[in-house]
Write an enzyme that holds these catalytic residues in place. Sequence first.
Site, PDB file in Angstrom:
ATOM      1  CE  LYS A  92      -3.955  -1.962   2.556  1.00  0.00           C
ATOM      2  NZ  LYS A  92      -5.011  -1.818   1.535  1.00  0.00           N
ATOM      3  CD  GLU A 123      14.673   6.710  24.488  1.00  0.00           C
ATOM      4  OE1 GLU A 123      14.366   6.502  25.659  1.00  0.00           O
ATOM      5  OE2 GLU A 123      14.357   5.931  23.557  1.00  0.00           O
ATOM      6  CG  HIS A 177       3.273   4.658  18.441  1.00  0.00           C
ATOM      7  ND1 HIS A 177       3.787   3.970  19.501  1.00  0.00           N
ATOM      8  CD2 HIS A 177       4.326   5.298  17.876  1.00  0.00           C
ATOM      9  CE1 HIS A 177       5.093   4.204  19.592  1.00  0.00           C
ATOM     10  NE2 HIS A 177       5.440   5.012  18.620  1.00  0.00           N
ATOM     11  CB  ALA A 232      13.092   7.491  18.138  1.00  0.00           C
ATOM     12  CD  GLU A 249       4.108  -0.665  17.446  1.00  0.00           C
ATOM     13  OE1 GLU A 249       3.770  -0.978  18.592  1.00  0.00           O
ATOM     14  OE2 GLU A 249       5.297  -0.440  17.111  1.00  0.00           O
TER      15      GLU A 249
HETATM   16  P1  GTP Z   1       5.812  -1.797  24.134  1.00  0.00           P
HETATM   17  O1  GTP Z   1       6.596  -0.627  24.680  1.00  0.00           O
HETATM   18  O2  GTP Z   1       6.315  -2.235  22.788  1.00  0.00           O
HETATM   19  O3  GTP Z   1       5.719  -2.943  25.082  1.00  0.00           O
HETATM   20  O4  GTP Z   1       4.292  -1.362  23.868  1.00  0.00           O
HETATM   21  P2  GTP Z   1       3.425  -0.143  24.449  1.00  0.00           P
HETATM   22  O5  GTP Z   1       2.072  -0.617  24.729  1.00  0.00           O
HETATM   23  O6  GTP Z   1       4.155   0.552  25.541  1.00  0.00           O
HETATM   24  O7  GTP Z   1       3.301   0.755  23.156  1.00  0.00           O
HETATM   25  P3  GTP Z   1       3.967   2.134  22.774  1.00  0.00           P
HETATM   26  O8  GTP Z   1       3.073   2.651  21.700  1.00  0.00           O
HETATM   27  O9  GTP Z   1       4.250   2.997  23.956  1.00  0.00           O
HETATM   28  O10 GTP Z   1       5.371   1.717  22.161  1.00  0.00           O
HETATM   29  C1  GTP Z   1       5.483   0.827  21.105  1.00  0.00           C
HETATM   30  C2  GTP Z   1       6.822   0.981  20.417  1.00  0.00           C
HETATM   31  O11 GTP Z   1       7.117   2.354  20.174  1.00  0.00           O
HETATM   32  C3  GTP Z   1       8.039   0.486  21.164  1.00  0.00           C
HETATM   33  O12 GTP Z   1       8.226  -0.887  21.003  1.00  0.00           O
HETATM   34  C4  GTP Z   1       9.147   1.309  20.512  1.00  0.00           C
HETATM   35  O13 GTP Z   1       9.479   0.809  19.223  1.00  0.00           O
HETATM   36  C5  GTP Z   1       8.477   2.642  20.311  1.00  0.00           C
HETATM   37  N1  GTP Z   1       8.686   3.509  21.470  1.00  0.00           N
HETATM   38  C6  GTP Z   1       7.786   3.791  22.433  1.00  0.00           C
HETATM   39  N2  GTP Z   1       8.285   4.610  23.337  1.00  0.00           N
HETATM   40  C7  GTP Z   1       9.554   4.859  22.974  1.00  0.00           C
HETATM   41  C8  GTP Z   1      10.616   5.652  23.541  1.00  0.00           C
HETATM   42  O14 GTP Z   1      10.484   6.278  24.589  1.00  0.00           O
HETATM   43  N3  GTP Z   1      11.784   5.668  22.868  1.00  0.00           N
HETATM   44  C9  GTP Z   1      11.982   5.000  21.709  1.00  0.00           C
HETATM   45  N4  GTP Z   1      13.184   5.083  21.123  1.00  0.00           N
HETATM   46  N5  GTP Z   1      11.017   4.240  21.153  1.00  0.00           N
HETATM   47  C10 GTP Z   1       9.821   4.166  21.774  1.00  0.00           C
END
Ligand code: GTP
Length: 235
Positions: free
Chosen positions: A52, A186, A152, A183, A171
């Site tokens: 897509k 970090e 997200h 990111a 996702e």
């Molecule tokens: P997980 O963190 O994957 O267990 O899921 P969640 O329910 O907390 O979802 P969220 O949308 O917060 O984050 C999903 C994904 O976004 C992560 O696996 C990372 O790839 C990315 N992500 C979220 N927060 C951060 C952050 O603070 N720093 C970075 N570098 N990536 C992040």
Amino acid sequence: GGHGPGPVHPLTGPIDLSRIDLSEIEGRREVREGLTRFLMPYKFAIDEVMTKLRILQEEFTQTGEYNPIEHVSSRLKDPDSIIEKMQRRGVPLETERVRETITDIAGLRVVCAFVSDVYRVFELLTAHDDVTVFQVKDYIAKPKENGYRSLHLLLEVPVFLSSGPVRTIVEVQIRTIAMDFWASLEHKIYYKYDREVPAELLEGLRDAADQACRLDSTMEWLHIAIRGSDRDTLV
Ligand code: GTP
Ligand code: MG
């Protein structure tokens, strides 16, 4: 009682892997194989959403219209990461539990030049009839405490197997180049310090996130300014 529920689909049927001994090589192999099969529809879902996005990119390139997508990457979570995450969450290793526990099995990342492009890609992607928006987390409108910004999405897409469509969660992270730059650094720091980042680095990251945000605003402003003048010369 007595009769089973019928044949179990080899890719989508529930599999209970929780009783297999992971400390044995044989057991580990069996679990990995079970998970690899379970992962197939997720791989297909990535392919579908990738297609897509590629079609959109190619269409914009062909028509000479502005292309809001800089680049796209994808990754399928591997069986070992799934085992690790399920253990960390303390959830038994049954495929139906994996399905509801881990929402980032299929992951796509779309990087855009400008913040407005992020929302444009969001609209383009979710306008498709076969895409259902399952969840939206807007960390651009509401950045995380550490300064993380991104849009997200959890999308549900149908994967068409011989047995019929299987709704599969993907996702999608959509962010600007500046957000992506921040990111990735970090993420490195977070894992280098095993999730216990020293205070001065946390502060440095916050500061960098603010600068990235200001850069995005300035770039957006310039982008609007030159697009406006483009239109003037065309008319
Ligand atoms: P997980 O963190 O994957 O267990 O899921 P969640 O329910 O907390 O979802 P969220 O949308 O917060 O984050 C999903 C994904 O976004 C992560 O696996 C990372 O790839 C990315 N992500 C979220 N927060 C951060 C952050 O603070 N720093 C970075 N570098 N990536 C992040
Ligand atoms: Mg998280």
